[in-house]
Design an enzyme around this catalytic site. Sequence first.
Site, PDB file in Angstrom:
ATOM      1  N   SER A   1     -37.847  14.353 -15.276  1.00 52.76           N
ATOM      2  CA  SER A   1     -39.294  14.493 -15.120  1.00 52.76           C
ATOM      3  C   SER A   1     -39.842  13.880 -13.840  1.00 52.76           C
ATOM      4  O   SER A   1     -41.005  14.101 -13.506  1.00 52.76           O
ATOM      5  CB  SER A   1     -40.006  13.868 -16.327  1.00 52.76           C
ATOM      6  OG  SER A   1     -39.725  14.608 -17.496  1.00 52.76           O
TER       7      SER A   1
ATOM      8  N   GLU B   1       0.793  -1.222   0.000  1.00 54.04           N
ATOM      9  CA  GLU B   1       0.000   0.000   0.000  1.00 54.04           C
ATOM     10  C   GLU B   1       0.830   1.279   0.000  1.00 54.04           C
ATOM     11  O   GLU B   1       0.413   2.277  -0.583  1.00 54.04           O
ATOM     12  CB  GLU B   1      -0.936  -0.003   1.226  1.00 54.04           C
ATOM     13  CG  GLU B   1      -1.975  -1.094   1.208  1.00 54.04           C
ATOM     14  CD  GLU B   1      -2.922  -0.971   0.031  1.00 54.04           C
ATOM     15  OE1 GLU B   1      -3.424   0.141  -0.226  1.00 54.04           O
ATOM     16  OE2 GLU B   1      -3.137  -1.989  -0.649  1.00 54.04           O
TER      17      GLU B   1
END
Length: 742
Positions: A410, A139
Amino acid sequence: MAYDFNQARWFRALRNALLGFDSWIDSAFFTLSTDTAGLWRNFSSFMERFHVRGASRVAVELACEGLTLGVFGGLILVVLAQPAFRLTASGDWLKKTDLAVTFQDRFGKEVGRRGILHDDAVTLDQYPDYVVQAVLSTEDRRFYDHWGVDPIGLGRALTVNARSSGVVQGGSTLTQQLAKNLFLSNERTLTRKINEAFLAFWLESHLSKKQILQLYLDRAYMGGGTFGIQAASQFYFGRSVKDVSLAQAAMLAGLFKAPTKFAPHVNLPAARARALDVLNNMVVAGYLRENQIADAQRNPASPVDRSAEASTPDWYLDWAFNEIKALSESGKLGPDRVFTVRTALDSSLQKKAETTIDEMLRESGPAFHAKQGATIVLEPLGAVRALVGGRDYGVSQFNRATDAQRQPGSSFKPYVYLTALMSGKFTPQTTVVDAPICLGNWCPKNYKGSYAGSMPMWNALAHSLNTVAVRLSIAIGDGDAKKGRARIIATARRLGLTAPLPDTQSLPLGADEVSPMDQATGYAAFANGGKRIKPYAALEIANSRGELIYTHDRDGEQPQQVIDPRNINDLVFMMTQVVEQGTGRRAILDGVKVAGKTGTTNEYKDAWFCGYTGNFVGIVWYGNDDDQPMEKMTGGTLPAATWHDIMQFAHSGVDLKPLPGSTLIAEQGPVVQLTNNAGAQTLKVREQLSKKSSEALGSIENLMKATAEKHGALDLLRPSRYAAADPAETFARRRGAIVDLR
């Protein structure tokens, strides 16, 4: 004889004084200019000593420009850092996640945990060295050499990714990942990355490297609903992280990149391949030699069988955990930090929602160019039964159901039509005109570019006509479109929408951004007869001693009536026509009355179906995280089909409840035809009743018939009494929701 001023002594004295003052001014300015010129010559002579030429001058000029840019850059950085530093303003920022919560579904079955108790966590000193080495080598190899952001590592990652034409390595440091876990969401935006960098610097200045590493190992998501490497070790291998082998440590370290993709209980071959990469990284980083990893390579780790626990409602639990944190911070849960929470979660429905979203995206997503979806199912009074925040929690924990702000298209129009009904100027049968209209240079058009002329208002909503929504906004404001939009926004706020909703000309067409949870909140008021609700997860909360300290019915925020039920009844009728005759036909359920609205935004970037029955409200959204347009996906296609599949399952085996303004009129869903006088049109109404409800309704019907026969009014119960030229008007008369039937 005139007075001679020149002969007057006082006049001569005044004149001489003024002439002297003028001379002094001239002399002073001359002296000042002379002295200034001398000073400038002296300064220039002094500065000549520093005059540089050639390469030295280039360096000086660059240094000067660098200083100038540095000053302005510093000011810009201070401005950009303000949002990040505001997140750290609270002194208890670390304690906010210092809770231990066990979650149960609505039936009391444990479904997951969130939070952590530090006194239960394994300290960093107790970890085997190879566990920490496996994490750092994979990491963040330069973890102990940078101050939160690693330019060298970032440059290396960019180079590797450029050569591979894809994302192979990440450039975020371990500290940046911790900042994201503690303060930010997983949304991939430039703003989040900027905040992440500043927060990483802040963490490095406030915590030691050891504390940062400990927090990272305790907070990171590790798949399977687990957070922290200790919980992951217990889940995958049935042992503490203190006791894992090198092979197991490598498999755990491989989870940080993509916990669901590499989770061993989901994909063991991928997990083992990832573990081999971690072992090789440990050799490259210099932590181990080739011969030290040979045994782990030959004998990869095998997880505990967790096949029955492969899926957890992680998005739901994340949202529920935030609710518990808010209740704890407000003092409603007392001083306790350990809780057991029974939620409104329906585990079966949650599983159905997750699999439906995944299947729809897998089968139809490529054709529509759609990569993400989200859905929420809740009861009309706010209890959330299911929540899916995306396609794969392991790939991205960003909760699109609660945190994503997207244009509703809508599906926003019901707020416009409700405001029109509330104005008293309109009923569902009021004639409106679908024709071209412009507000300044903005001229909205309908989806297909055509215009239908005059029609009843319910029909305009059913077919989602844009020009009618804009005309209504003008009429609502008594001819002032801006005032009309302000009233529409006020209606949305009254219903519980929390999005900013800036006033724009296209607001009536759904151009402002809302979250799916906002839509769920607003539509719930349609389903419950006009009550504003706050969606919630927690039904009951017990402390560590098993004492019941919170129940939603007693302590939670209760629904408030904010809209006249008569206006809601009219709107519900109109929205049922959207499903039965308009754009939402794919959402029709067998034997259940449905109301809803489709939504599609410009360039097909978002597609929605928002619908409800008397029992449940459901919101479905599809789109892409990078805001890329889809391939002509409308709300009436995949969203409506998804809504249908989820909600058909949700209504299985439940006692059906009527929509506001309607009644359940048949058992097990027979079709009742309401025929007009000419017999040319029919309106099919499908409803489903439980046996108990059907018997009760039958008793009422017999009583009404007996009363009618007694008073000679039996003809009032005949269908011809309610017949009208328009089938929708016939239905409206029978349900008693419309008084003015013009």
